[in-house]
Scaffold this active site. Structure first.
Site, PDB file in Angstrom:
ATOM      1  N   LEU A  75       6.337  -6.505   2.462  1.00 57.74           N
ATOM      2  CA  LEU A  75       6.620  -7.422   1.467  1.00 57.74           C
ATOM      3  C   LEU A  75       6.045  -7.513   0.213  1.00 57.74           C
ATOM      4  O   LEU A  75       4.914  -6.818  -0.070  1.00 57.74           O
ATOM      5  CB  LEU A  75       5.970  -8.970   2.069  1.00 57.74           C
ATOM      6  CG  LEU A  75       6.531  -9.436   3.651  1.00 57.74           C
ATOM      7  CD1 LEU A  75       5.486 -10.272   4.143  1.00 57.74           C
ATOM      8  CD2 LEU A  75       8.027  -9.632   3.686  1.00 57.74           C
ATOM      9  N   SER A 113       1.662  -2.529  -9.361  1.00 56.95           N
ATOM     10  CA  SER A 113       1.556  -2.762  -8.172  1.00 56.95           C
ATOM     11  C   SER A 113       0.433  -2.168  -7.486  1.00 56.95           C
ATOM     12  O   SER A 113       0.045  -0.933  -8.077  1.00 56.95           O
ATOM     13  CB  SER A 113       2.912  -2.582  -7.087  1.00 56.95           C
ATOM     14  OG  SER A 113       3.807  -3.179  -7.568  1.00 56.95           O
ATOM     15  N   ILE A 124       1.803  -4.796   2.466  1.00 57.89           N
ATOM     16  CA  ILE A 124       1.804  -5.994   1.281  1.00 57.89           C
ATOM     17  C   ILE A 124       1.590  -5.407  -0.141  1.00 57.89           C
ATOM     18  O   ILE A 124       0.689  -4.768  -0.558  1.00 57.89           O
ATOM     19  CB  ILE A 124       0.703  -7.113   1.636  1.00 57.89           C
ATOM     20  CG1 ILE A 124       0.727  -7.478   3.077  1.00 57.89           C
ATOM     21  CG2 ILE A 124       0.627  -8.055   0.528  1.00 57.89           C
ATOM     22  CD1 ILE A 124       2.008  -8.252   3.436  1.00 57.89           C
ATOM     23  N   GLU A 125       2.703  -5.531  -0.926  1.00 57.67           N
ATOM     24  CA  GLU A 125       2.643  -5.210  -2.511  1.00 57.67           C
ATOM     25  C   GLU A 125       2.267  -6.625  -3.281  1.00 57.67           C
ATOM     26  O   GLU A 125       2.767  -7.431  -3.096  1.00 57.67           O
ATOM     27  CB  GLU A 125       3.871  -4.638  -2.569  1.00 57.67           C
ATOM     28  CG  GLU A 125       3.993  -3.923  -4.144  1.00 57.67           C
ATOM     29  CD  GLU A 125       5.278  -3.160  -4.358  1.00 57.67           C
ATOM     30  OE1 GLU A 125       5.646  -2.964  -5.604  1.00 57.67           O
ATOM     31  OE2 GLU A 125       6.171  -3.254  -3.598  1.00 57.67           O
ATOM     32  N   LEU A 126       1.244  -6.116  -4.117  1.00 57.00           N
ATOM     33  CA  LEU A 126       0.964  -7.307  -4.727  1.00 57.00           C
ATOM     34  C   LEU A 126       1.251  -6.557  -6.387  1.00 57.00           C
ATOM     35  O   LEU A 126       0.699  -5.706  -6.646  1.00 57.00           O
ATOM     36  CB  LEU A 126      -0.494  -7.790  -4.713  1.00 57.00           C
ATOM     37  CG  LEU A 126      -0.987  -8.111  -3.242  1.00 57.00           C
ATOM     38  CD1 LEU A 126      -2.572  -8.127  -3.033  1.00 57.00           C
ATOM     39  CD2 LEU A 126      -0.360  -9.458  -2.877  1.00 57.00           C
TER      40      LEU A 126
END
Length: 135
Positions: A75, A113, A124-126
């Site tokens: 995500l 990211s 989890i990519e932020l």
């Protein structure tokens, strides 16, 4: 024909650890609601106009994915704060960053990211949008 994503479902092996990560580390809010037949209490995580429904492995709500699997999600979340502020927050929470910051291509353009894993080992990519350079 499609306007936007309304919600998605993640399957967790440890509901408490899942809720802790998404609320404490990522700042989402937790809501409990009644749904299903027979009605039962369900949990969801909210951020902006989106939500993530939580299913516990082995006790999923119907209908469900054909093969709900813990740790199979990848995500990407667009941040509401600068990426550097999120990196500082992750460090304060002692949540390891596995990669980044790195440049990537997002849905609407270039992004910057970092990658972490949630307690179920989902990727989890932020990210934050980066300024576009004219061609």
């Amino acid at each position: 024909m499609i306007s936007h994503l309304d919600h998605l479902v993640i399957t967790t092996g440890d509901e408490d650890a899942c809720v802790d990560f998404y609320t404490r580390v990522l700042g989402m809010s937790l809501q409990t609601f009644m749904a299903g037949k027979p009605p039962g209490a369900r949990k969801s995580l909210h951020f902006g106009p989106q939500k993530i429904n939580i299913h516990v492995a082995g006790a999923e709500f119907d209908p469900k994915a054909h093969r709900p699997t813990v740790g199979s999600q990848d995500l990407c979340f667009m941040l509401a704060v600068p990426l550097d502020a999120m990196i500082d927050h992750l460090n304060k929470e002692q949540w390891p960053i596995m990669l980044g910051p790195v440049p990537r291509t997002g849905a609407t353009g270039m992004i910057r990211s970092v990658y972490v894993r949630d307690p179920d080992q989902n990727l989890i990519e932020l990210c934050e949008a980066t300024p576009q350079t004219p061609q």
